[in-house]
Design a protein around this motif. Structure first.
Motif, PDB file in Angstrom:
ATOM      1  N   GLY A 213      20.714  74.849  15.641  1.00 38.39           N
ATOM      2  CA  GLY A 213      19.750  73.747  15.632  1.00 38.39           C
ATOM      3  C   GLY A 213      19.882  72.841  14.426  1.00 38.39           C
ATOM      4  O   GLY A 213      19.796  71.627  14.531  1.00 38.39           O
TER       5      GLY A 213
ATOM      6  N   SER B 208      15.015  76.808  16.745  1.00 41.88           N
ATOM      7  CA  SER B 208      15.204  77.395  18.070  1.00 41.88           C
ATOM      8  C   SER B 208      14.279  76.764  19.095  1.00 41.88           C
ATOM      9  O   SER B 208      14.442  76.962  20.281  1.00 41.88           O
ATOM     10  CB  SER B 208      14.973  78.901  18.019  1.00 41.88           C
TER      11      SER B 208
ATOM     12  N   ASP C 255      12.655  66.899  15.849  1.00 41.58           N
ATOM     13  CA  ASP C 255      13.145  66.415  17.137  1.00 41.58           C
ATOM     14  C   ASP C 255      12.362  65.193  17.584  1.00 41.58           C
ATOM     15  O   ASP C 255      12.933  64.235  18.098  1.00 41.58           O
ATOM     16  CB  ASP C 255      13.060  67.507  18.199  1.00 41.58           C
TER      17      ASP C 255
END
Length: 107
Positions: free
Chosen positions: A3, A69, A75
């Protein structure tokens, strides 16, 4: 790809897109400006527009070392940056000069 590495790769791609967009917009500003003093003011205004959203790209340094994760605020921030870049590219394409200056060819 982990990630954190995915995030860093995405940020690098975003930085490249912003750099390319800024260069294209700056060159197109020169096409619209008849005189240099007009271009300098327009270029300064363009830079201010880019600087206004610069804070979206900065994150705490420790965040890049964690494995992500699940979806996280980074994001969502990256999605917002992608939307801003896409809006900027669309705006640039909408207001491009219809007859850009092309320098003379040298042989």
């Amino acid at each position: 790809m982990s990630g954190g590495a995915t995030y860093l790769a995405r940020r690098a791609a975003q930085k490249e897109r912003v750099r390319i967009l800024y260069r294209r917009a700056l060159k197109d500003t020169l096409n619209w400006a008849v005189h240099r003093h007009i271009f300098y003011q327009d270029a300064s205004d363009l830079r201010d527009k880019f600087e206004a959203n610069k804070h979206l790209g900065f994150n705490d340094l420790f965040m890049q070392f964690y494995e992500f994760s699940m979806p996280c605020p980074l994001d969502r921030r990256s999605d917002a940056i992608d939307r801003l870049i896409a809006d900027g590219e669309a705006n640039h394409n909408k207001f491009r000069h219809p007859d850009p200056y092309i320098g003379e060819l040298r042989s």
